[in-house]
Design an enzyme around this catalytic site. Structure first.
Site: not given
Length: 601
Positions: A22-24
């Protein structure tokens, strides 16, 4: 189509890798359903016949745009190169990579070892042209999607910022009101501390001196206690970073700014790496709106502060560094009349170092001869006499102005201390109410609340002890009491309790710059003094010859020696000089031995 038809048996003997990303960090904490769907890929791997399944989730909270390191992806690539992976499972192509370099590199490796790529839509063989084309299109669409989303969000933010409505993170002393927009923080103590920083910088001209001054007065500054959300904070002793952050932030000048820093991209180990927070010059800021909100200072004062900070850092031509003490009165204020550079100071002689001014930059940088070199004491004394002569007519007014400034400074300190005491009393009252509202039988909580109450009361007692015994003096001073002040300026200037820093600051309030040259024909140091009011004056100071020192006996004493020599003994001549108050060149009393030494010269 069965899993056996899609995946050969030799590949099923290898392990399947489920890649989770997941990106953040915010997505990791809130988007739990997406995270659960990615971990469910383990069941899909089992349904295809894989017995050995590895989950790689090292990259949770890391972007796949190619600008940050991804240890989990690197581990996946290493396993592919070793031929240990039979299939790579991902929720969609964007989980594996959002940039063409990583995506196509992964597909190339899968094709070399004949590993499969599996998602919810099916099983893909990168060795097959049709599957390779479809995977390539998925990767390109994922990269394009990221670019579109980023562009759309940045354009919307810029559009809102141009109207001054984008709610940026603001510094201490400001808050965003729900309807009124950006305004001053209602905390009066915080407002007074920020105003005090600007007032001290106007007075001292140095960020470090502001820090030391406020440290001596035990001034505190807030620090966030809620992980940077700026809603709760605690008061701690002020630090240099607090002072410099306040002085350099344009928001305090009532200016709304967006885009005053930029990102920079560099190639590190074959990958793009971005770094943020690189400041841009004032004229290149994307959004610059003056008088957007109430400021603590004006924009003109902000520009003067930035200029002074830059001069303090580098000492460039075109301005004067703030007084920093030392033994040289004119340090940092003299400019070479030949090359335009600032004169530097060197110290020579033992045991008491003597300042020497010199312009040696051409010699250091280009090997050229030095422009000039001359001793400091005579020049410092001459400029000090010229300064005292200039301020003599206004000595009484200056004394009253100094007294007024001293009283204002005392009032500022008392006001900040009063506000701090009010806040401490409120916190003590709040701690008392919390303790009173607690169930006394719940000792686990009551004990801690009682401890907090005692700490708050102790802080109130400490602040009350710091309160002055009596208020600032309001006694009116008769102007006639300063009638002889002008005559005592020289004594006040040379008083032992007056620091060199104080003399330098007084000098800089009246003198803007001094241009120096040396007249080699007559051996004079020529000083062109540029006064603050726009006037100029020239001052000449004799430059001693090589070997000449400043300890020569006065001419009056030499005349007495010549008139008495041959008729009186050395002891009688020395006694006569002492009665007349004529010391030797070194300021000592005369003796027969010292008289003989002078006669031998």
């Amino acid at each position: 189509m069965t899993s056996g038809d899609l995946i050969p048996a030799q590949l099923l003997k290898r392990k399947a890798v489920v890649y989770v990303r997941q990106s953040t960090q915010s997505q990791v904490m809130t988007n739990l359903e997406s995270q659960r769907r990615q971990y469910d890929l383990v069941d899909i791997a089992r349904s295809h016949g894989f017995a050995d399944i590895e989950v790689i989730d090292d990259d949770l909270g890391r972007s796949a745009s190619g600008t940050v390191a991804r240890p989990g992806f690197d581990r996946l690539v290493a396993s592919l190169c070793a031929g240990k992976v039979g299939a790579v499972l991902c929720l969609d192509a964007s989980r594996l990579a959002r940039n063409g370099r990583d995506w196509h590199h992964l597909l190339e490796l899968c094709g070399l070892v004949e590993a499969r790529v599996i998602d919810h839509d099916g099983v893909y063989n990168p060795c097959q042209p049709n599957d390779r084309l479809l995977l390539g299109m998925k990767g390109s669409i994922s990269e394009f999607e990221l670019g579109v989303l980023r562009t759309r969000m940045l354009d919307a933010a810029r559009s809102k910022a141009r109207r001054g409505e984008l709610r940026l993170s603001v510094p201490f002393g400001y808050i965003w009101h729900r309807e009124a927009g950006l305004g001053l923080d209602p905390d009066l103590r915080l407002q007074e501390v920020i105003r005090l920083i600007f007032a001290r910088f106007r007075e001292l001209g140095s960020a470090r001196q502001v820090l030391l001054s406020m440290k001596a007065d035990q001034i505190h500054f807030p620090r966030p206690s809620d992980e940077g959300r700026m809603t709760n904070f605690i008061w701690l002793p002020i630090r240099y970073r607090n002072v410099i952050a306040v002085l350099k932030n344009p928001f305090y000048a009532g200016v709304y700014v967006y885009g005053k820093s930029e990102k920079r991209t560099s190639i590190v180990d074959g990958r793009a790496r971005r770094s943020y927070g690189h400041g841009k010059p004032v004229g290149t800021w994307e959004v610059f709106i003056k008088d957007h909100h109430e400021g603590y200072i004006s924009w003109d004062e902000y520009e003067r502060n930035q200029k002074q900070l830059a001069l303090n850092n580098y000492g460039r031509a075109g301005g004067v560094k703030s007084g920093r003490g030392g033994k040289a009165l004119l340090s940092g204020i003299m400019t070479c009349g030949r090359c335009g550079r600032r004169l530097s100071v060197a110290y020579t002689g033992n045991p008491q170092s003597r300042p020497v001014y010199r312009c040696d930059k051409p010699n250091l940088m280009m090997g050229l001869p030095r422009c000039m070199t001359f001793g400091g004491p005579r020049v410092d004394a001459a400029v000090a006499r010229e300064l005292l002569r200039a301020v003599e007519p206004l000595a009484i007014e200056a004394a009253f102005e100094a007294e007024r400034m001293h009283r204002e400074r005392q009032e500022e300190q008392h006001q900040i201390l009063d506000l701090e005491l009010q806040q401490a009393r409120y916190e003590a009252s709040l701690a008392e109410r919390r303790y009173a509202a607690c169930d006394p039988d719940n000792r686990l909580i009551a004990a801690q609340l009682e401890k907090n109450w005692e700490i708050a009361l102790r802080r109130v007692r400490d602040l009350e002890a710091r309160q002055p015994a009596e208020g600032p003096s309001t006694i009116e001073v008769d102007p006639n009491a300063f009638a002889n002040l002008a005559e005592n300026l020289s004594a006040a200037w040379n008083a032992p309790d007056v620091t060199m820093r104080a003399r330098q600051q007084l000098l800089r309030t009246l003198i803007a710059d001094i241009v120096v040259d040396v007249d080699d024909a007559v051996r004079d140091v020529v000083l062109t003094i540029h006064w603050r009011g726009g006037q100029h004056s020239e001052l000449r100071v004799r430059k001693p010859k090589t070997g000449e020192h400043g300890c020569a006996t006065a001419e009056d004493a030499l005349e007495v020696m010549r008139s008495m020599a041959g008729r009186w003994s050395d002891e009688h001549i020395a006694a006569t000089l002492n009665r007349m108050g004529l010391p030797t060149g070194q300021g000592k009393m005369s003796t027969a031995v010292r008289f003989q030494a002078i006669g031998a010269e």
